[in-house]
Design an enzyme around this catalytic site. Structure first.
Site: not given
Ligand code: AMP
Length: 216
Positions: A13, A88, A127, A162, A173
């Site tokens: 993404k 999300r 990663r 990370r 996740r």
């Molecule tokens: P990402 O970098 O988009 O994979 O997000 C990393 C983490 O941030 C996720 O595992 C959630 O804990 C939190 N997070 C990011 N965007 C959202 C969202 N739209 N709703 C809820 N949690 C989010």
């Protein structure tokens, strides 16, 4: 162009978002990146979301909605954008629609990147991301190696795994992703906005397919 990108972690993404930004001159709005920045700056919000992110859990809808609403209501309001990681959930999509209506902005499409869970787990285990929160660029041991092993090409900081890229975390996740995404996509399908794209193809092909689906 105003887009929402949907796809599980590890589907590419971020890479596709970068390309869309270059192609159409869009702003990327990544809620995950916003939270990581808040954690690095040790803000109140950062301290609140860190335990959830470390365990691969979603931040509650109202916190995420508030962060996005604040951005769209600020003088730096993005006019043309790609949403990377928001909305999300179904409830976030409803809140985002209301926010966009209020701002007189209309979504053009929801790009849905599809991929098998096991492929995601394999991809994520390789990663490595830049430890500098102001940079945050991610590389991959096989697919996108840094020029110097262990170092960021962009800013030279050390690369790290990370916490949210650990296998146990990623599986949690993925489960959460599937639980939330069906309703989210149904909602956008009813608006005829969803473009399904296979994310297992090489990144250039995925991007070409996105452009075709967007009618560009
Ligand atoms: P990402 O970098 O988009 O994979 O997000 C990393 C983490 O941030 C996720 O595992 C959630 O804990 C939190 N997070 C990011 N965007 C959202 C969202 N739209 N709703 C809820 N949690 C989010």
């Amino acid at each position: 162009m105003r887009l929402v990108l949907v796809g599980p972690p590890g589907c590419g993404k971020g890479t596709q978002a970068e390309r869309l930004v270059q192609q159409f001159g869009l702003a990327t709005i990544g809620t995950g990146a916003m939270f990581r920045d808040a954690i690095a700056r040790d803000t109140d919000m950062g301290r609140k979301v860190k335990p959830l992110m470390d365990r691969g859990l979603l931040v509650d809808d109202s916190t995420v909605n508030d962060v996005v609403a604040e951005l769209f209501r600020s003088p730096a309001r993005p006019e043309r954008f790609v949403m990377d990681g928001y909305p999300r959930t179904y409830s976030q999509a409803i809140a985002f629609d209301a926010l966009l209506r209020q701002q007189c902005l209309v979504l053009n499409a929801v790009v849905n990147l599809t991929i098998d869970d096991e492929v995601v787990v394999r991809r994520i285990s390789g990663r490595r991301c830049c430890s500098n929160p102001e940079c945050g660029v991610c590389f991959h041991a096989a697919a996108r190696p840094p020029k110097v092993p262990g170092k960021c090409d962009v800013c030279g900081s050390p690369l790290i795994v990370r916490d949210d890229d650990l296998e146990e975390t990623i599986r949690r996740r993925l489960t959460g992703f599937h639980q939330n995404t069906d309703a989210l996509l149904d909602y956008y399908r009813r608006q005829n906005l969803v473009r399904d794209i296979t994310a297992t193809d090489p990144p250039d092909m995925v991007f070409a397919n996105i452009l075709t689906a967007l009618g560009d």
